[in-house]
Design an enzyme around this catalytic site. Structure first.
Site, short mmCIF file in Angstrom:
data_model
loop_
_atom_site.label_atom_id
_atom_site.label_comp_id
_atom_site.label_asym_id
_atom_site.label_seq_id
_atom_site.Cartn_x
_atom_site.Cartn_y
_atom_site.Cartn_z
CE LYS A 13 -2.00 -1.19 3.68
NZ LYS A 13 -1.27 -2.61 4.31
NE ARG A 88 -4.46 -1.68 9.96
CZ ARG A 88 -3.38 -1.19 9.44
NH1 ARG A 88 -3.45 0.26 8.61
NH2 ARG A 88 -2.17 -1.57 9.84
NE ARG A 127 7.78 -2.78 6.15
CZ ARG A 127 6.55 -2.56 6.23
NH1 ARG A 127 5.70 -2.16 5.27
NH2 ARG A 127 6.00 -3.48 7.31
NE ARG A 162 6.34 -0.69 10.13
CZ ARG A 162 5.45 -0.71 9.38
NH1 ARG A 162 5.18 -0.09 8.19
NH2 ARG A 162 4.21 -1.28 9.81
NE ARG A 173 2.19 -5.01 10.93
CZ ARG A 173 3.45 -5.02 10.37
NH1 ARG A 173 4.47 -5.56 10.91
NH2 ARG A 173 3.26 -4.28 9.25
P1 AP5 Z 1 4.74 -1.75 1.96
O1 AP5 Z 1 4.74 -0.68 0.47
O2 AP5 Z 1 5.71 -0.95 2.96
O3 AP5 Z 1 3.51 -2.39 2.25
P2 AP5 Z 1 2.30 -1.98 3.11
O4 AP5 Z 1 1.04 -2.41 2.63
O5 AP5 Z 1 2.33 -0.29 3.12
O6 AP5 Z 1 2.68 -2.53 4.69
P3 AP5 Z 1 2.44 -1.91 5.87
O7 AP5 Z 1 3.44 -3.09 6.96
O8 AP5 Z 1 3.20 -0.69 6.14
O9 AP5 Z 1 1.10 -1.86 6.24
P4 AP5 Z 1 0.66 -2.05 7.74
O10 AP5 Z 1 -0.97 -1.83 7.23
O11 AP5 Z 1 0.87 -3.48 8.28
O12 AP5 Z 1 1.13 -1.09 8.54
P5 AP5 Z 1 0.86 0.49 8.89
O13 AP5 Z 1 1.98 1.21 8.92
O14 AP5 Z 1 -0.38 0.86 8.13
O15 AP5 Z 1 5.68 -3.00 1.38
C1 AP5 Z 1 6.22 -3.76 2.33
C2 AP5 Z 1 7.68 -4.28 1.71
O16 AP5 Z 1 7.57 -5.02 0.41
C3 AP5 Z 1 8.65 -3.26 1.42
O17 AP5 Z 1 9.83 -3.53 1.74
C4 AP5 Z 1 8.58 -2.70 -0.30
O18 AP5 Z 1 9.87 -2.36 -0.48
C5 AP5 Z 1 8.31 -4.19 -0.69
N1 AP5 Z 1 7.47 -4.12 -1.85
C6 AP5 Z 1 6.28 -3.42 -2.01
N2 AP5 Z 1 5.54 -3.65 -3.41
C7 AP5 Z 1 6.62 -4.58 -3.97
C8 AP5 Z 1 6.66 -5.18 -5.23
N3 AP5 Z 1 5.78 -5.06 -6.12
N4 AP5 Z 1 7.59 -5.88 -5.55
C9 AP5 Z 1 8.65 -6.37 -4.62
N5 AP5 Z 1 8.61 -6.01 -3.39
C10 AP5 Z 1 7.72 -4.92 -2.95
O19 AP5 Z 1 0.31 0.35 10.32
C11 AP5 Z 1 1.41 -0.11 11.46
C12 AP5 Z 1 0.39 -0.13 12.76
O20 AP5 Z 1 -0.23 1.35 13.16
C13 AP5 Z 1 -0.66 -1.21 12.81
O21 AP5 Z 1 -0.39 -2.23 12.92
C14 AP5 Z 1 -1.80 -0.45 14.05
O22 AP5 Z 1 -1.19 -0.85 15.07
C15 AP5 Z 1 -1.37 0.85 13.66
N6 AP5 Z 1 -2.35 1.60 12.66
C16 AP5 Z 1 -2.21 2.04 11.60
N7 AP5 Z 1 -3.42 2.42 10.82
C17 AP5 Z 1 -4.64 2.27 11.73
C18 AP5 Z 1 -5.94 2.13 11.63
N8 AP5 Z 1 -6.30 3.02 10.88
N9 AP5 Z 1 -6.55 1.83 12.94
C19 AP5 Z 1 -5.79 1.25 14.01
N10 AP5 Z 1 -4.66 1.16 14.25
C20 AP5 Z 1 -3.73 1.43 13.02
#
Ligand code: AP5
Length: 215
Positions: A13, A88, A127, A162, A173
């Site tokens: 994402k 979420r 990552r 992270r 997660r």
């Molecule tokens: P990346 O683009 O970083 O993936 P992502 O889908 O953004 O993954 P996240 O882990 O950031 O999402 P998340 O939903 O768990 O975390 P968030 O920060 O929102 O890509 C991942 C890896 O793959 C990277 O290394 C990238 O380079 C690689 N990659 C990507 N595309 C690729 C491709 N096509 N080919 C090869 N490699 C590729 O949330 C973290 C925490 O915050 C949550 O656990 C929760 O505690 C809290 N939180 C956040 N939002 C909320 C909410 N709305 N409500 C409640 N709690 C929340």
């Protein structure tokens, strides 16, 4: 464009959002980035969110809605926004619906990025993320390493793993996603907004979105 990006942790994402912002000046709004910035800065929000995040749990809906109600009214959202990691839960989706009606904003689509679980597990353990809260560039030691190991190409800050990238937190997660966030796919299908893209290529997602929004 005005999009919600849905998908499991590691689906890409954040990577896709950063590519889409270059197309039409839309801003990426990542609740994860906002929360990590708050934890690092030691703010009240960060103190409340830290333990949930470290364990791989969701932060309470009320905290998130407080952040988003303000953020969506910032002037830079006028050209469009990409909601990355929000909503979420069904209550967050319902609250967002009410908020958008109040602000007179219409969404273009909720884009669900579907990536196989084994690919996700591999990506999350490899990552790396820029530690500068204002940058938070995303790298991958296999598919997209920084030019100099451990140093961000964009701002020169240290590139780190992270806190929620331990095996235990990743597994939690993914379970939390299945239980609380995956039901949003059906929710947005019901709203007539769902666009599903099953691919491991970020470019495929970007091209599908371009077609959808007419860019
Ligand atoms: P990346 O683009 O970083 O993936 P992502 O889908 O953004 O993954 P996240 O882990 O950031 O999402 P998340 O939903 O768990 O975390 P968030 O920060 O929102 O890509 C991942 C890896 O793959 C990277 O290394 C990238 O380079 C690689 N990659 C990507 N595309 C690729 C491709 N096509 N080919 C090869 N490699 C590729 O949330 C973290 C925490 O915050 C949550 O656990 C929760 O505690 C809290 N939180 C956040 N939002 C909320 C909410 N709305 N409500 C409640 N709690 C929340």
């Amino acid at each position: 464009m005005r999009l919600i990006l849905l998908g499991a942790p590691g689906a890409g994402k954040g990577t896709v959002a950063k590519l889409l912002t270059k197309l039409d000046g839309s801003v990426q709004i990542s609740t994860g980035d906002i929360l990590r910035g708050a934890v690092q800065a030691g703010t009240e929000l960060g103190k409340q969110a830290e333990a949930f995040m470290k364990a791989g749990d969701l932060v309470p809906d009320a905290l998130i809605m407080g952040i988003m109600e303000q953020r969506l009214q910032d002037p830079d959202c006028q050209k469009g926004f990409l909601l990355d990691g929000f909503p979420r839960t069904i209550p967050q989706a319902e609250a967002l619906k009410g908020l958008l009606v109040k602000l007179g904003i219409k969404l273009d689509a909720a884009v669900s990025i579907d990536v196989p679980r084994e690919v996700i597990l591999d990506r999350l353990t490899t990552r790396r993320t820029c530690s500068n809260p204002a940058c938070q560039a995303i790298y991958n030691v296999k598919s997209n390493p920084p030019k100099v190991e451990g140093v961000c190409d964009k701002c020169g800050s240290p590139v780190i793993q992270r806190d929620d990238e331990t095996e235990q937190a990743i597994s939690k997660r993914l379970d939390t996603y299945t239980e609380k966030t995956a039901p949003l796919v059906d929710y947005y299908r019901g709203e007539g907004l769902l666009m599903s893209v099953a691919t491991t290529s970020s470019d495929d997602v970007v091209n599908a979105v371009k077609k959808k929004v007419g860019l």
